[in-house]
Design a protein around this motif. Structure first.
Motif, PDB file in Angstrom:
ATOM      1  N   ASP A 182      -0.285  -5.610  -6.947  1.00  0.00           N
ATOM      2  CA  ASP A 182      -0.299  -5.664  -5.478  1.00  0.00           C
ATOM      3  C   ASP A 182      -0.574  -7.079  -4.983  1.00  0.00           C
ATOM      4  N   THR A 183      -1.391  -7.803  -5.710  1.00  0.00           N
ATOM      5  CA  THR A 183      -1.790  -9.152  -5.303  1.00  0.00           C
ATOM      6  C   THR A 183      -0.746 -10.200  -5.666  1.00  0.00           C
ATOM      7  N   VAL A 184      -0.175 -10.105  -6.874  1.00  0.00           N
ATOM      8  CA  VAL A 184       0.657 -11.199  -7.378  1.00  0.00           C
ATOM      9  C   VAL A 184       2.154 -10.935  -7.360  1.00  0.00           C
ATOM     10  N   THR A 188       0.808  -1.219   0.000  1.00  0.00           N
ATOM     11  CA  THR A 188       0.000   0.000   0.000  1.00  0.00           C
ATOM     12  C   THR A 188       0.839   1.266   0.000  1.00  0.00           C
ATOM     13  N   THR A 239      -3.260  -2.723  -9.377  1.00  0.00           N
ATOM     14  CA  THR A 239      -3.958  -3.444  -8.310  1.00  0.00           C
ATOM     15  C   THR A 239      -3.623  -4.931  -8.350  1.00  0.00           C
ATOM     16  N   LEU A 240      -3.598  -5.498  -9.557  1.00  0.00           N
ATOM     17  CA  LEU A 240      -3.238  -6.910  -9.671  1.00  0.00           C
ATOM     18  C   LEU A 240      -1.782  -7.130  -9.265  1.00  0.00           C
TER      19      LEU A 240
END
Length: 144
Positions: free
Chosen positions: A29-31, A2, A26-27
């Motif tokens: 951030d996830t992967v 973040t 955003t993706l």
């Protein structure tokens, strides 16, 4: 992640393409995994949907798959043409950059959607282009 550094919206980038950039970030951030999943591509299709692809690196260099190629396969599976694309790279230090597809992916994307808009960084500016313009000497193939 973040506390990532801001990735400024390029001058002239419309809301639709800004949404692609935000979707890719955003993706990521996830992967994101250093050395494995450092690039995400987001493509807008003619039906206004968005498909994504994640860079997948393997221990054998030839086993690596670019995010743009994965996203292209997802677009084809969805059955709609690509109208725009944005790819975002996150470096190990956390900085993010809009990048153009590699030569192989530019070849692939221009085979299918030569006139689709793509954002590329040239020097300090991120500007729109088309997949066909990434390969100015490329011969256009017939429709697939």
């Amino acid at each position: 992640m973040t506390d990532r550094p801001p990735l400024a919206r390029p001058a002239g980038m419309g809301d639709d393409d800004a949404e692609l950039m935000a979707t890719a970030r955003t993706l990521l951030d996830t992967v994101y995994r250093e050395g494995r999943h450092e690039v995400v591509a987001a493509l807008r299709l003619s039906d206004e949907s968005i498909v994504t692809g994640v860079h997948v690196d393997g221990s054998a260099r030839r086993s690596a798959v670019c995010a743009e190629g994965v996203a292209a396969g997802n677009a084809i599976a969805q059955g709609a043409a690509v109208v725009a694309g944005v790819s975002v790279l996150r470096r190990p230090g956390g900085t993010e950059h809009v990048i153009e597809p590699c030569g192989v992916c530019a070849e692939l994307l221009s085979d299918y959607w030569p006139d689709a808009r793509v954002w590329v960084t040239e020097g300090d500016e991120t500007v729109p282009s088309t997949f066909a313009e990434l390969l100015p000497a490329k011969r256009r193939r017939g429709h697939w």
